[in-house]
Design a protein around this motif. Structure first.
Motif, PDB file in Angstrom:
ATOM      1  N   GLU A   1       1.033   4.058  -2.873  1.00  0.00           N
ATOM      2  CA  GLU A   1       0.615   5.412  -2.496  1.00  0.00           C
ATOM      3  C   GLU A   1       1.697   6.411  -2.895  1.00  0.00           C
ATOM      4  OE1 GLU A   1      -2.547   7.215  -1.795  1.00  0.00           O
ATOM      5  OE2 GLU A   1      -2.516   5.055  -1.428  1.00  0.00           O
TER       6      GLU A   1
ATOM      7  N   LEU B   1       0.839  -1.207   0.000  1.00  0.00           N
ATOM      8  CA  LEU B   1       0.000   0.000   0.000  1.00  0.00           C
ATOM      9  C   LEU B   1       0.866   1.246   0.000  1.00  0.00           C
ATOM     10  CD1 LEU B   1      -2.755  -1.056   2.559  1.00  0.00           C
ATOM     11  CD2 LEU B   1      -2.915  -0.977   0.070  1.00  0.00           C
TER      12      LEU B   1
ATOM     13  N   THR C   1       0.350   1.784 -14.688  1.00  0.00           N
ATOM     14  CA  THR C   1      -0.368   2.648 -13.766  1.00  0.00           C
ATOM     15  C   THR C   1      -0.449   1.943 -12.421  1.00  0.00           C
ATOM     16  OG1 THR C   1      -2.690   3.082 -13.214  1.00  0.00           O
ATOM     17  CG2 THR C   1      -2.292   1.973 -15.266  1.00  0.00           C
TER      18      THR C   1
ATOM     19  N   LYS D   1       1.673   7.004  -6.543  1.00  0.00           N
ATOM     20  CA  LYS D   1       0.532   7.845  -6.936  1.00  0.00           C
ATOM     21  C   LYS D   1       0.778   9.320  -6.667  1.00  0.00           C
ATOM     22  CE  LYS D   1      -2.988   4.468  -6.049  1.00  0.00           C
ATOM     23  NZ  LYS D   1      -3.998   4.089  -5.057  1.00  0.00           N
ATOM     24  N   ASN D   2       1.679   9.619  -5.738  1.00  0.00           N
ATOM     25  CA  ASN D   2       1.833  11.012  -5.332  1.00  0.00           C
ATOM     26  C   ASN D   2       3.139  11.666  -5.742  1.00  0.00           C
ATOM     27  OD1 ASN D   2      -0.646  11.794  -3.722  1.00  0.00           O
ATOM     28  ND2 ASN D   2      -0.128   9.793  -2.873  1.00  0.00           N
TER      29      ASN D   2
ATOM     30  N   ASN E   1      -7.734  11.963  -5.282  1.00  0.00           N
ATOM     31  CA  ASN E   1      -6.327  11.864  -5.672  1.00  0.00           C
ATOM     32  C   ASN E   1      -6.124  10.763  -6.703  1.00  0.00           C
ATOM     33  OD1 ASN E   1      -3.663  12.346  -5.806  1.00  0.00           O
ATOM     34  ND2 ASN E   1      -3.147  11.469  -3.814  1.00  0.00           N
ATOM     35  N   ASN E   2      -6.644  10.982  -7.880  1.00  0.00           N
ATOM     36  CA  ASN E   2      -6.332  10.094  -8.998  1.00  0.00           C
ATOM     37  C   ASN E   2      -6.218  10.958 -10.248  1.00  0.00           C
ATOM     38  OD1 ASN E   2      -8.888  10.638  -9.959  1.00  0.00           O
ATOM     39  ND2 ASN E   2      -9.725   8.631  -9.453  1.00  0.00           N
ATOM     40  N   GLU E   3      -6.008  10.318 -11.355  1.00  0.00           N
ATOM     41  CA  GLU E   3      -5.866  11.004 -12.635  1.00  0.00           C
ATOM     42  C   GLU E   3      -6.927  12.078 -12.858  1.00  0.00           C
ATOM     43  OE1 GLU E   3      -3.749  10.594 -15.051  1.00  0.00           O
ATOM     44  OE2 GLU E   3      -4.754  11.696 -16.645  1.00  0.00           O
TER      45      GLU E   3
ATOM     46  N   PRO F   1      -0.416   3.037 -27.409  1.00  0.00           N
ATOM     47  CA  PRO F   1       0.683   2.442 -28.190  1.00  0.00           C
ATOM     48  C   PRO F   1       0.208   1.380 -29.191  1.00  0.00           C
ATOM     49  CG  PRO F   1       1.256   2.501 -25.849  1.00  0.00           C
ATOM     50  CD  PRO F   1      -0.179   2.903 -25.959  1.00  0.00           C
TER      51      PRO F   1
ATOM     52  N   PHE G   1       3.156   1.327 -20.903  1.00  0.00           N
ATOM     53  CA  PHE G   1       2.335   2.169 -20.023  1.00  0.00           C
ATOM     54  C   PHE G   1       2.045   1.375 -18.760  1.00  0.00           C
ATOM     55  CE2 PHE G   1      -1.973   3.259 -18.465  1.00  0.00           C
ATOM     56  CZ  PHE G   1      -1.743   4.576 -18.112  1.00  0.00           C
TER      57      PHE G   1
ATOM     58  N   PRO H   1      -6.420  -1.206 -17.401  1.00  0.00           N
ATOM     59  CA  PRO H   1      -5.518  -1.017 -18.537  1.00  0.00           C
ATOM     60  C   PRO H   1      -5.109  -2.317 -19.227  1.00  0.00           C
ATOM     61  CG  PRO H   1      -4.771   0.247 -16.644  1.00  0.00           C
ATOM     62  CD  PRO H   1      -5.933  -0.554 -16.173  1.00  0.00           C
TER      63      PRO H   1
ATOM     64  N   THR I   1       3.814   7.069 -18.839  1.00  0.00           N
ATOM     65  CA  THR I   1       3.685   6.875 -20.290  1.00  0.00           C
ATOM     66  C   THR I   1       5.056   7.013 -20.967  1.00  0.00           C
ATOM     67  OG1 THR I   1       3.065   9.182 -20.387  1.00  0.00           O
ATOM     68  CG2 THR I   1       1.285   7.600 -20.582  1.00  0.00           C
TER      69      THR I   1
ATOM     70  N   GLU J   1      -4.261  14.457 -20.969  1.00  0.00           N
ATOM     71  CA  GLU J   1      -3.193  13.778 -21.713  1.00  0.00           C
ATOM     72  C   GLU J   1      -3.680  13.080 -22.986  1.00  0.00           C
ATOM     73  OE1 GLU J   1       0.105  11.329 -20.073  1.00  0.00           O
ATOM     74  OE2 GLU J   1      -0.692  12.086 -18.195  1.00  0.00           O
TER      75      GLU J   1
ATOM     76  N   LYS K   1      -5.141   5.490 -22.365  1.00  0.00           N
ATOM     77  CA  LYS K   1      -3.693   5.710 -22.378  1.00  0.00           C
ATOM     78  C   LYS K   1      -2.950   4.402 -22.611  1.00  0.00           C
ATOM     79  CE  LYS K   1      -2.361   8.979 -19.171  1.00  0.00           C
ATOM     80  NZ  LYS K   1      -2.456   9.469 -17.778  1.00  0.00           N
ATOM     81  N   ALA K   2      -3.421   3.333 -22.001  1.00  0.00           N
ATOM     82  CA  ALA K   2      -2.748   2.044 -22.161  1.00  0.00           C
ATOM     83  C   ALA K   2      -2.862   1.534 -23.585  1.00  0.00           C
ATOM     84  CB  ALA K   2      -3.334   1.019 -21.189  1.00  0.00           C
TER      85      ALA K   2
ATOM     86  N   GLU L   1      -2.716   1.414 -10.348  1.00  0.00           N
ATOM     87  CA  GLU L   1      -3.887   0.581 -10.015  1.00  0.00           C
ATOM     88  C   GLU L   1      -3.741  -0.873 -10.461  1.00  0.00           C
ATOM     89  OE1 GLU L   1      -7.342   1.790 -12.440  1.00  0.00           O
ATOM     90  OE2 GLU L   1      -6.335   3.697 -12.715  1.00  0.00           O
TER      91      GLU L   1
ATOM     92  N   ALA M   1      -1.009   9.182 -10.230  1.00  0.00           N
ATOM     93  CA  ALA M   1      -2.092   8.216 -10.376  1.00  0.00           C
ATOM     94  C   ALA M   1      -2.421   7.964 -11.846  1.00  0.00           C
ATOM     95  CB  ALA M   1      -3.324   8.693  -9.632  1.00  0.00           C
ATOM     96  N   GLY M   2      -2.045   8.910 -12.703  1.00  0.00           N
ATOM     97  CA  GLY M   2      -2.368   8.775 -14.124  1.00  0.00           C
ATOM     98  C   GLY M   2      -1.514   7.737 -14.843  1.00  0.00           C
ATOM     99  N   GLY M   3      -0.432   7.338 -14.209  1.00  0.00           N
ATOM    100  CA  GLY M   3       0.395   6.299 -14.811  1.00  0.00           C
ATOM    101  C   GLY M   3       1.589   6.856 -15.571  1.00  0.00           C
TER     102      GLY M   3
END
Lengths: 305, 387
Positions: free
Chosen positions: A100, A96, A204, A103-104, B178-180, B119, A202, B87, A115, B137, B115-116, A206, A111-113
């Motif tokens: 976390e 965890l 992420t 993600k920050n 707190n995510n994308e 490509p 890619f 993803p 790329t 994005e 996004k995944a 999650e 969190a968007g991953g």
């Protein structure tokens, strides 16, 4: 064709993950479900080293695997000294916490991953070459696990798992052995993560969460814990089955729930009908043929029943 | 209903059509294979309630296009696959669509999935149409990912400007998941609101798995804002608002398109009064086609769709695909992803049944009218329209 190649890559990675996870929870009896976080560490470290520092991809992958092994040793050392259950708590906490952090932090893409991960081998060698690499890696993992589990080291592992006090009484160092197995299994997971990252480009946070832990555990348990081929079978089955279902022309309203029920349904069915998994482990440790007389293993098996 | 299930019948119809046409000396080559496109949406998992309604909308559109004679005499066929909004499953679905079903274009949604997949789309030169994901994005994912849905900047800019300029708010608090989705949009709100002369007095994130928001809400209360903007998801935002009201924060609340949903009013009751959300598609009162569409939902399914504006966009997606296919067939070009992309950009402006005019910009974004909605007397009422 690309579809089958990609599926083969995913199956290969799952086989490596399930097989190395089996070494940790099965053969060594270390209760940890945080395997995906080492998969994540391998993926992120390798991707960032290759992308931001321009390291050659194979070297970055190696660093990813080493980082995962080092991290796992760091988690295992303090918790193993206390007692087994602490490893479970510490590893979940670690999982965890790391996710976390990923993600920050802005460098990991938050969190968007992440790329734009550099590709590897696909441009020069094609997707088939990459699939061959992954399958070779998975095969090597399974072979190594088999060698470890059924060689002299495996006998020691088995003894440690069954009675740690007696094992220590024989003058063996249980902690060193546990940390070594944990680090080895996690290093394999890290390398699998790196191989994932440079193909799919890619990642992420999650995709490395508790749900992934559950999927891995399902692969090992449904396939057969403490067997060489059980996790392999479990991984192939649980990766291929959801894909096979999409080829049966079902309306989306049924397809969705069916896929969702697949994992939980399988676990329930196995719990009731075949708790030992598809491939059952023997009751006692038995060596690969090379190491023993046939009579030895036949006799112990007979006694165990 | 899956488009494929109807195939045997349609093939017979096509054979009959072919015979009739060859008799009348028209080109028999027309009645070939159906025109396929893909649809990768979450059909299972936590997002399935939205994904399934969106797929249903797209299925209706495909059926309608085919009922009106298809595209240049050929049937449109949609191949639906599950992404679980995950993803990795998304990549598998996309690979399957590209290499097994060989579609030149497919529809997808959910930012992480889009996004995944990017490509895969770029490598195979297959057009990915993101319909519903709003991460900024998405505009920068390469030549083969386009969106038909306005990205976060469009509606967040509108709602922030409206708060500062029209409502005259000076002190805003931003509370975001707190995510994308949350982080990017919260930044946009903060920048736009500050630029419009306001001051962001609190800027608080909360964990996506949280079920208690007292901490961030107390910080918001201490900052004494005169408007609170909540950038959350459909599931958590109503709970955040409920807790906020319980803690005695009575200032106006604004949010964005995910919250514009009958469920918010259902769950919050009186506490939902005055909540401002955005809608990126015209509502039933703006457009008789939308009213008819909504009536169909109530009649056939017995409820309103989850996330009405999103389903409107999904309903329109097959029409866009059909228009591009029609252009390609007119020009007698092979139906490849490359040609699909070129033709789509050549047409550029589409007139779609439920969301109106759509122009695809060179930078992979689209502009749309933003409708600001407000809860009044237990119903969503249009508050303003921002062009």
């Amino acid at each position: 064709m690309d579809y089958l190649i990609t599926l083969a890559i995913l199956i290969g990675l799952s086989v490596a993950l399930a097989s190395s996870f089996n070494l940790i929870i099965g053969y060594a009896g270390l209760v940890s479900i945080a395997h995906p976080v080492f998969y994540a560490i391998g993926a992120y470290v390798s991707a960032l080293l290759a992308r931001d520092l321009g390291l050659p991809v194979p070297l970055a992958m190696l660093c990813g695997a080493l980082a995962a092994a080092a991290a796992s040793a760091a988690v295992a050392l303090p918790s193993l000294r206390v007692s087994g259950d602490y490893l479970l708590i510490a590893s979940i906490g670690f999982q965890l916490g790391v996710l976390e952090a990923i993600k920050n932090i802005s460098v990991t893409g938050g969190a968007g991953g992440l790329t734009n991960i550099p590709a590897f081998l696909v441009q020069d060698g094609g997707r088939g070459a990459y699939a061959a690499l992954v399958i070779a890696f998975a095969g090597l993992t399974v072979w190594l696990n088999w060698r470890i589990a059924h060689g002299p080291y495996g006998r020691a592992l088995s003894a440690m798992r069954d009675d740690e006090t007696a094992f220590a009484g024989l003058g063996r160092n249980a902690v060193a052995m546990k940390v070594a197995v944990f680090a080895f299994g996690s290093g394999i997971a890290g390398l699998a993560g790196a191989l994932y990252a440079h193909y799919f480009r890619f990642v992420t946070p999650e995709q490395f969460e508790i749900l992934q832990s559950a999927a891995l555990l399902t692969m090992v348990v449904v396939g057969g814990v403490r067997t060489t081929w059980g996790p392999v079978l479990g991984a192939v089955l649980l990766q291929a089955l959801p894909q096979a279902i999409t080829f049966v022309d079902l309306p989306p309203a049924i397809l969705g729930p069916l896929q969702g029920l697949l994992f939980t349904g399988l676990v329930l069915v196995f719990m009731v009908l075949r708790p030992q998994g598809l491939i059952a482990a023997g009751e006692a440790w038995h060596p690969a043929k090379k190491y023993s007389a046939k009579t030895y293993s036949a006799k112990t098996r007979g006694e165990a029943r | 209903m899956s488009a494929r299930a109807a195939a045997p019948l349609s093939r017979r119809a096509l054979v009959a059509g072919t015979l009739a046409m060859s008799l009348s000396l028209a080109g028999a080559a027309r009645a070939e294979e159906p025109l396929r496109f893909g649809m990768a949406m979450p059909l299972s998992g936590g997002q399935a309630t939205y994904g399934q309604d969106q797929v249903k909308a797209a299925e209706w559109a495909v059926a309608e296009i085919n009922a009106k004679g298809g595209v240049a005499g050929r049937k449109l066929e949609m191949i639906v696959l599950d992404t679980r909004a995950d993803p990795q499953s998304g990549i598998q679905a996309a690979n399957r669509l590209v290499s097994v079903d060989k579609v030149p274009a497919f529809v997808s949604a959910w930012s992480a999935v889009v996004k995944a997949i990017a490509p895969v789309a770029n490598d195979t030169r297959t057009v990915q149409l993101s319909v519903g994901a709003n991460s900024a994005e998405i505009a920068r994912l390469g030549d083969y990912t386009y969106t038909t849905f306005p990205l976060a900047a469009v509606d967040i800019t509108a709602v922030a400007n409206y708060a500062a300029k029209e409502m005259g708010k000076k002190r805003a608090a931003v509370l975001y998941i707190n995510n994308e989705t949350g982080t990017v949009a919260a930044q946009i709100y903060r920048d736009v609101f500050s630029k419009a002369g306001g001051q962001v007095v609190a800027y608080e994130a909360y964990d996506p798995r949280a079920s208690d928001w007292t901490g961030p809400l107390l910080k918001v209360r201490a900052a004494q804002p005169d408007i609170v903007h909540i950038q959350g998801l459909v599931a958590d935002t109503p709970q955040v608002i409920a807790q906020m009201r319980q803690l005695g924060l009575t200032m106006p609340v604004s949010s964005y398109s995910a919250v514009y949903n009958p469920k918010l009013i259902e769950q919050l009751g009186k506490a939902s009064e005055g909540v401002i959300a955005t809608s990126l598609a015209p509502g039933a009162a703006d457009d008789p086609a939308v009213a008819a569409y909504l009536a169909r939902w109530k009649k056939e399914i017995g409820r309103e769709p989850n996330g009405l504006p999103y389903t409107q966009y999904l309903y329109d997606a097959p029409y866009l695909v059909a228009a591009v296919y029609s252009g390609l067939i007119d020009k007698k070009l092979p139906l490849t992803g490359e040609n699909f992309r070129k033709e789509m950009l050549a047409i550029r402006t589409f007139d779609l049944p439920l969301t109106g005019k759509l122009t695809i910009n060179d930078d992979h974004t689209v502009n749309k009218t933003v409708y600001l909605m407000e809860v009044k007397n237990g119903a969503w009422v249009k508050k303003a329209v921002v062009e």
